[in-house]
Design an enzyme around this catalytic site. Sequence first.
Site, PDB file in Angstrom:
ATOM      1  N   SER A 120       0.837  -1.206   0.000  1.00  0.00           N
ATOM      2  CA  SER A 120       0.000   0.000   0.000  1.00  0.00           C
ATOM      3  C   SER A 120       0.862   1.243   0.000  1.00  0.00           C
ATOM      4  O   SER A 120       1.981   1.244   0.543  1.00  0.00           O
ATOM      5  CB  SER A 120      -0.862  -0.017   1.269  1.00  0.00           C
ATOM      6  OG  SER A 120      -1.439   1.247   1.506  1.00  0.00           O
ATOM      7  N   TYR A 145      -2.194  -1.400  10.846  1.00  0.00           N
ATOM      8  CA  TYR A 145      -2.435  -1.932   9.494  1.00  0.00           C
ATOM      9  C   TYR A 145      -1.235  -1.643   8.589  1.00  0.00           C
ATOM     10  O   TYR A 145      -0.687  -2.537   7.939  1.00  0.00           O
ATOM     11  CB  TYR A 145      -3.713  -1.314   8.890  1.00  0.00           C
ATOM     12  CG  TYR A 145      -3.785  -1.469   7.389  1.00  0.00           C
ATOM     13  CD1 TYR A 145      -4.046  -2.710   6.814  1.00  0.00           C
ATOM     14  CD2 TYR A 145      -3.548  -0.386   6.534  1.00  0.00           C
ATOM     15  CE1 TYR A 145      -4.066  -2.862   5.430  1.00  0.00           C
ATOM     16  CE2 TYR A 145      -3.577  -0.535   5.157  1.00  0.00           C
ATOM     17  CZ  TYR A 145      -3.835  -1.775   4.610  1.00  0.00           C
ATOM     18  OH  TYR A 145      -3.852  -1.915   3.242  1.00  0.00           O
ATOM     19  N   LYS A 149       2.010  -3.984   6.567  1.00  0.00           N
ATOM     20  CA  LYS A 149       2.486  -3.926   5.165  1.00  0.00           C
ATOM     21  C   LYS A 149       3.996  -3.708   5.124  1.00  0.00           C
ATOM     22  O   LYS A 149       4.708  -4.349   4.335  1.00  0.00           O
ATOM     23  CB  LYS A 149       1.762  -2.811   4.402  1.00  0.00           C
ATOM     24  CG  LYS A 149       0.269  -3.011   4.246  1.00  0.00           C
ATOM     25  CD  LYS A 149      -0.070  -4.259   3.451  1.00  0.00           C
ATOM     26  CE  LYS A 149      -1.550  -4.454   3.245  1.00  0.00           C
ATOM     27  NZ  LYS A 149      -1.887  -5.775   2.716  1.00  0.00           N
TER      28      LYS A 149
HETATM   29  P1  NAD Z   1     -10.975  -7.088   0.933  1.00  0.00           P
HETATM   30  O1  NAD Z   1     -11.158  -7.091   2.408  1.00  0.00           O
HETATM   31  O2  NAD Z   1     -12.149  -6.783   0.074  1.00  0.00           O
HETATM   32  O3  NAD Z   1     -10.347  -8.481   0.443  1.00  0.00           O
HETATM   33  C1  NAD Z   1      -9.471  -9.222   1.227  1.00  0.00           C
HETATM   34  C2  NAD Z   1      -9.993 -10.646   1.257  1.00  0.00           C
HETATM   35  O4  NAD Z   1      -9.102 -11.439   2.049  1.00  0.00           O
HETATM   36  C3  NAD Z   1     -11.373 -10.766   1.881  1.00  0.00           C
HETATM   37  O5  NAD Z   1     -12.223 -11.481   1.004  1.00  0.00           O
HETATM   38  C4  NAD Z   1     -11.123 -11.537   3.186  1.00  0.00           C
HETATM   39  O6  NAD Z   1     -12.223 -12.366   3.508  1.00  0.00           O
HETATM   40  C5  NAD Z   1      -9.868 -12.298   2.864  1.00  0.00           C
HETATM   41  N1  NAD Z   1      -9.033 -12.642   4.026  1.00  0.00           N
HETATM   42  C6  NAD Z   1      -8.599 -11.813   5.006  1.00  0.00           C
HETATM   43  N2  NAD Z   1      -7.819 -12.494   5.867  1.00  0.00           N
HETATM   44  C7  NAD Z   1      -7.750 -13.779   5.405  1.00  0.00           C
HETATM   45  C8  NAD Z   1      -7.081 -14.942   5.851  1.00  0.00           C
HETATM   46  N3  NAD Z   1      -6.329 -14.939   6.957  1.00  0.00           N
HETATM   47  N4  NAD Z   1      -7.230 -16.089   5.145  1.00  0.00           N
HETATM   48  C9  NAD Z   1      -7.994 -16.105   4.011  1.00  0.00           C
HETATM   49  N5  NAD Z   1      -8.637 -15.030   3.555  1.00  0.00           N
HETATM   50  C10 NAD Z   1      -8.524 -13.879   4.235  1.00  0.00           C
HETATM   51  O7  NAD Z   1      -9.778  -6.060   0.626  1.00  0.00           O
HETATM   52  P2  NAD Z   1      -9.295  -5.462  -0.764  1.00  0.00           P
HETATM   53  O8  NAD Z   1      -9.697  -4.036  -0.797  1.00  0.00           O
HETATM   54  O9  NAD Z   1      -9.654  -6.339  -1.870  1.00  0.00           O
HETATM   55  O10 NAD Z   1      -7.732  -5.477  -0.509  1.00  0.00           O
HETATM   56  C11 NAD Z   1      -6.916  -6.562  -0.925  1.00  0.00           C
HETATM   57  C12 NAD Z   1      -5.511  -6.347  -0.410  1.00  0.00           C
HETATM   58  O11 NAD Z   1      -5.021  -5.099  -0.889  1.00  0.00           O
HETATM   59  C13 NAD Z   1      -5.400  -6.285   1.112  1.00  0.00           C
HETATM   60  O12 NAD Z   1      -4.197  -6.926   1.506  1.00  0.00           O
HETATM   61  C14 NAD Z   1      -5.324  -4.808   1.404  1.00  0.00           C
HETATM   62  O13 NAD Z   1      -4.652  -4.526   2.597  1.00  0.00           O
HETATM   63  C15 NAD Z   1      -4.549  -4.304   0.199  1.00  0.00           C
HETATM   64  N6  NAD Z   1      -4.818  -2.895  -0.094  1.00  0.00           N
HETATM   65  C16 NAD Z   1      -6.111  -2.473  -0.264  1.00  0.00           C
HETATM   66  C17 NAD Z   1      -6.362  -1.133  -0.501  1.00  0.00           C
HETATM   67  C18 NAD Z   1      -7.779  -0.636  -0.636  1.00  0.00           C
HETATM   68  O14 NAD Z   1      -8.003   0.541  -0.483  1.00  0.00           O
HETATM   69  N7  NAD Z   1      -8.758  -1.463  -0.946  1.00  0.00           N
HETATM   70  C19 NAD Z   1      -5.296  -0.210  -0.591  1.00  0.00           C
HETATM   71  C20 NAD Z   1      -3.981  -0.689  -0.443  1.00  0.00           C
HETATM   72  C21 NAD Z   1      -3.752  -2.048  -0.196  1.00  0.00           C
HETATM   73  C1  UD1 Z   2      -7.093   5.269   3.802  1.00  0.00           C
HETATM   74  C2  UD1 Z   2      -6.146   4.732   4.861  1.00  0.00           C
HETATM   75  C3  UD1 Z   2      -4.897   4.192   4.187  1.00  0.00           C
HETATM   76  C4  UD1 Z   2      -5.261   3.134   3.147  1.00  0.00           C
HETATM   77  C5  UD1 Z   2      -6.208   3.783   2.133  1.00  0.00           C
HETATM   78  C6  UD1 Z   2      -6.597   2.756   1.109  1.00  0.00           C
HETATM   79  C7  UD1 Z   2      -6.565   6.138   6.850  1.00  0.00           C
HETATM   80  C8  UD1 Z   2      -6.014   7.173   7.769  1.00  0.00           C
HETATM   81  N1  UD1 Z   2      -5.795   5.795   5.785  1.00  0.00           N
HETATM   82  O1  UD1 Z   2      -6.434   6.306   3.180  1.00  0.00           O
HETATM   83  O2  UD1 Z   2      -4.035   3.600   5.138  1.00  0.00           O
HETATM   84  O3  UD1 Z   2      -4.105   2.664   2.481  1.00  0.00           O
HETATM   85  O4  UD1 Z   2      -7.362   4.265   2.827  1.00  0.00           O
HETATM   86  O5  UD1 Z   2      -7.762   3.030   0.462  1.00  0.00           O
HETATM   87  O6  UD1 Z   2      -7.636   5.617   7.070  1.00  0.00           O
HETATM   88  N2  UD1 Z   2     -12.782  11.334   3.545  1.00  0.00           N
HETATM   89  C9  UD1 Z   2     -13.786  12.186   3.921  1.00  0.00           C
HETATM   90  N3  UD1 Z   2     -14.933  11.660   4.438  1.00  0.00           N
HETATM   91  C10 UD1 Z   2     -15.116  10.315   4.610  1.00  0.00           C
HETATM   92  C11 UD1 Z   2     -14.080   9.432   4.216  1.00  0.00           C
HETATM   93  C12 UD1 Z   2     -12.911   9.981   3.700  1.00  0.00           C
HETATM   94  O7  UD1 Z   2     -13.662  13.418   3.787  1.00  0.00           O
HETATM   95  O8  UD1 Z   2     -16.177   9.900   5.101  1.00  0.00           O
HETATM   96  C13 UD1 Z   2     -11.547  11.895   2.964  1.00  0.00           C
HETATM   97  C14 UD1 Z   2     -10.304  11.560   3.761  1.00  0.00           C
HETATM   98  O9  UD1 Z   2     -10.052  12.559   4.718  1.00  0.00           O
HETATM   99  C15 UD1 Z   2      -9.249  11.525   2.657  1.00  0.00           C
HETATM  100  C16 UD1 Z   2     -10.015  11.110   1.399  1.00  0.00           C
HETATM  101  O10 UD1 Z   2     -11.383  11.333   1.695  1.00  0.00           O
HETATM  102  O11 UD1 Z   2      -8.761  12.810   2.461  1.00  0.00           O
HETATM  103  C17 UD1 Z   2      -9.798   9.660   1.055  1.00  0.00           C
HETATM  104  O12 UD1 Z   2     -10.065   8.897   2.208  1.00  0.00           O
HETATM  105  P1  UD1 Z   2      -9.982   7.304   2.220  1.00  0.00           P
HETATM  106  O13 UD1 Z   2     -10.836   6.776   1.135  1.00  0.00           O
HETATM  107  O14 UD1 Z   2     -10.238   6.859   3.601  1.00  0.00           O
HETATM  108  O15 UD1 Z   2      -8.462   7.008   1.793  1.00  0.00           O
HETATM  109  P2  UD1 Z   2      -7.078   7.503   2.460  1.00  0.00           P
HETATM  110  O16 UD1 Z   2      -7.293   8.562   3.444  1.00  0.00           O
HETATM  111  O17 UD1 Z   2      -6.153   7.804   1.359  1.00  0.00           O
END
Ligand code: NAD
Ligand code: UD1
Length: 336
Positions: A120, A145, A149
């Site tokens: 991330s 969290y 990572k």
């Molecule tokens: P998500 O929660 O939708 O998907 C993750 C999946 O992993 C879920 O279906 C959950 O049931 C499964 N899971 C969790 N722990 C498990 C375990 N121990 N064994 C088996 N399955 C397990 O999340 P996502 O948004 O699809 O994110 C996927 C990956 O990307 C995650 O590692 C997340 O941290 C990373 N990531 C996501 C974002 C974001 O904003 N969505 C941003 C940066 C990184």
């Molecule tokens: C959040 C996580 C970050 C993660 C990322 C992935 C925090 C502090 N950081 O980041 O670790 O990797 O999601 O998607 O949670 N906002 C509002 N109102 C809301 C929700 C969000 O104004 O109800 C604003 C936030 O202040 C931010 C922007 O929208 O400026 C995006 O927010 P969000 O979607 O939570 O993402 P990140 O803050 O980038």
Amino acid sequence: MSGGAGYIGSHTVIRLVAAGHDVVVVDSFANSKPAVVGRIESLIGGELEVHAFDLTDKDKTEHLLASMPFDAVIHFAGLKAVGESVEQPLEYYENNLESTFSLVRAMRRHGCGLLVFSSSATVYGPDAPLPYREDYEPLVATNPYGRTKVMIEHVLRDVAHIDESFKVALLRYFNPVGAHPSGTIGEDPQGIPNNLLPFVAQVAVGRREKLAVFGGDYPTADGTCERDYIHVEDLAAGHVAALTALAASPERVRTWNLGTGTPTSVLEVIAAFERASGRPIPYEIVGRRAGDLAQTWADASRAADELGWRATKSIDDMCADAWRWQSQNPLGYPDA
Ligand code: NAD
Ligand code: UD1
């Protein structure tokens, strides 16, 4: 693929199958619903092999890796809510780290040497200069969290360092949003959404009254935070490109940002969602959220140069597809 029933994993399965890969999914359904599997199957036009277990279960992980030869693993599984990780640090460290240890052990034991890991942009921490570049160090996250990572990146580097048959791609995602253009799969957060786009979408569909905008006094053009939103379809395509590049790579550790390189403010997201949905998004500017940075965006040039991949979809595309998913599935996936 681990976490293949989740938001990013479900979209990536479809891309991988379209690119000719055979995909096997492991998911505990800790943060997803089994109903997604049928939706994926409709989109790929065939069956998807899904194993429902928790990767922290070493025996089950070992058994699956022993049961057939895998060329590669894309490791999405993990818990991802920042606020929850502050409240439940041990659960986050345990789930995210133990699942990775269990997976990597079993992969090495059974001759699977390619791992693509979901990292991330949060690993850049508060002091990295913008735009974020992959060569920045030291990685410092500010919550449990994010620390999982950073730790997992180090663990995977260390393993690749001592094992010449093990290669890893560390993919640092920026802000994944949007949904499959069919509107049949998308992001389905449980409870009140933490992230901006799902919250805005739920306001548009009438599930929530108004959006709280966290801070209007940041040093940005309109005073609200700026982020690098990336369409989940572009992100999914980035995984296919990264897998291909990793397989051919002489280097054992590769790190790529997956972002667009373009920041968008909270108010710009609201305006784009209003255009996409044709509905007003009532909002109120409130105090800043603890831990938020004013601006984050990627230097996306390494992925462009080395993967031949770049994001193609605009913020309007992201909102249009998120709206199609939200309006067709106002309550997300059904429970059964
Ligand atoms: P998500 O929660 O939708 O998907 C993750 C999946 O992993 C879920 O279906 C959950 O049931 C499964 N899971 C969790 N722990 C498990 C375990 N121990 N064994 C088996 N399955 C397990 O999340 P996502 O948004 O699809 O994110 C996927 C990956 O990307 C995650 O590692 C997340 O941290 C990373 N990531 C996501 C974002 C974001 O904003 N969505 C941003 C940066 C990184
Ligand atoms: C959040 C996580 C970050 C993660 C990322 C992935 C925090 C502090 N950081 O980041 O670790 O990797 O999601 O998607 O949670 N906002 C509002 N109102 C809301 C929700 C969000 O104004 O109800 C604003 C936030 O202040 C931010 C922007 O929208 O400026 C995006 O927010 P969000 O979607 O939570 O993402 P990140 O803050 O980038």
